[in-house]
Design an enzyme around this catalytic site. Structure first.
Site, mmCIF file in Angstrom:
data_model
loop_
_atom_site.group_PDB
_atom_site.id
_atom_site.type_symbol
_atom_site.label_atom_id
_atom_site.label_comp_id
_atom_site.label_asym_id
_atom_site.label_seq_id
_atom_site.Cartn_x
_atom_site.Cartn_y
_atom_site.Cartn_z
ATOM 1 N N CYS A 2 0.838 -1.207 0.000
ATOM 2 C CA CYS A 2 0.000 0.000 0.000
ATOM 3 C C CYS A 2 0.869 1.253 0.000
ATOM 4 C CB CYS A 2 -0.963 -0.007 1.181
ATOM 5 S SG CYS A 2 -0.176 0.033 2.793
ATOM 6 N N CYS A 123 -3.157 -4.209 7.743
ATOM 7 C CA CYS A 123 -4.078 -3.112 8.035
ATOM 8 C C CYS A 123 -5.459 -3.309 7.418
ATOM 9 C CB CYS A 123 -3.481 -1.785 7.576
ATOM 10 S SG CYS A 123 -3.065 -1.722 5.816
#
Length: 318
Positions: A2, A123
């Site tokens: 990410c 996450c």
């Protein structure tokens, strides 16, 4: 990923190109050579004056440096960030420890920040069960747990892709702990060993894909000598491992660890460090043989020495 594809690509370009931002700031515990003003101290580079954005016009490569708080250092997650994005990124927490940041929050009555738990794990999965999450996207592929020592079938599982090397395998009906040491994606079997420090978990050789180098492409010493001593890690917060890199013509590298390390797995990233600088990283594509495989090979090739006819024990007993 990410960081590479979202924060330091999509978000970064939106901030700079659409919003006209001079730079972006993130809460990562990391530093750059720009923030240390190392670039400006070089004699052949004139220090820019005027607007804040001018500091990002310096053309010297910007280095990614480890944070002052070595325990919280997050350069591992930034090892694939582009030079362009790094040049225009600021890390305000890079020179601070986590305890000092908490002190600042307390002094400013940011109690909700102090009460937040440390973010752990992946996450985007959050508190969800990892196995349940994966099986929402991949069809189960039942297979067998097999002992690497005697090929005995110990149980079954829902898919080899649910396990990573080194983790404990929960095998129904067995109280003793077994640990994943190999995976067979073709047959669907997961090989396990009975000890957490079993030699099948230890390797000292790996090969990466083409390495993403942050400041130099690749480091001058590696180009010159084709080999370079440095350190690497393949998990966040694990101790740095001394190693030797060997550069291949296609930009990939062989990594030889000074000492065999536990739990190397395909698909992980080997992140390289030297003198406090994060040099870059590459995805692990090949692994050398485990200590267990090498040990078995030695046992197989061991030849019983010939014994002469006058050696003790060969003469008939009177």
């Amino acid at each position: 990923m990410c960081n590479k594809h979202v924060k330091f690509s999509c978000f970064y370009h939106y901030a700079v190109d659409n919003l006209g931002a001079d730079a972006v700031a993130t809460g990562h515990y990391a530093r750059t050579s720009l923030e240390d003003e190392e670039v400006f101290e070089q004699k052949h580079t004139k220090r820019p004056d005027g607007l804040f954005r001018n500091r990002f016009e310096v053309r010297n490569p910007v280095k990614l440096l480890q944070a002052a708080d070595s325990f919280k250092d997050q350069t591992f997650f930034l090892s694939q960030v582009s030079q362009d994005a790094l040049r225009r990124t600021i890390f305000p927490l890079g020179e601070l420890t986590k305890d000092f940041v908490k002190k600042i929050a307390a002094e400013n009555r940011l109690h909700h920040v102090l009460q937040k738990k440390e973010s752990m794990g992946i996450c985007f999965i959050g508190k969800r069960n990892f196995e349940h999450f994966i099986l929402q996207y991949l069809q189960p592929r039942p297979g067998k747990f097999i002992s690497i020592e005697d090929n005995k079938v110990l149980g079954t599982h829902k898919g080899w892709f649910l396990y990573t090397l080194g983790q404990r395998a929960k095998i129904s009906g067995l109280k003793e702990p077994w640990y994943v040491v190999e995976k067979d994606g073709v047959k669907g079997d997961v090989l396990v060993a009975p000890q957490v420090d079993h030699p099948a978990l230890y390797r000292d050789l790996l090969r990466t894909n083409r390495v993403h180098w942050i400041a130099e492409e690749p480091p001058a010493a590696l180009v010159r000598d084709k080999m370079m001593e440095c350190h690497f890690r393949f998990r966040h917060q694990m101790a740095l491992v001394p190693c030797v890199l060997t550069l291949n013509q296609d930009g990939t590298v062989w990594v030889t660890a000074v000492k065999a390390v536990r739990g190397l797995a395909l698909g992980q990233f080997a992140v390289f460090y030297k003198s406090g600088e994060c040099l870059g990283s590459g995805k692990i594509l090949r692994l050398g043989p485990s200590a267990y495989t090498l040990q078995k090979g030695k046992n197989r090739t061991r030849v019983t020495p010939e014994v002469s006819s006058d050696s003790p024990g060969l003469h008939p007993t009177p």
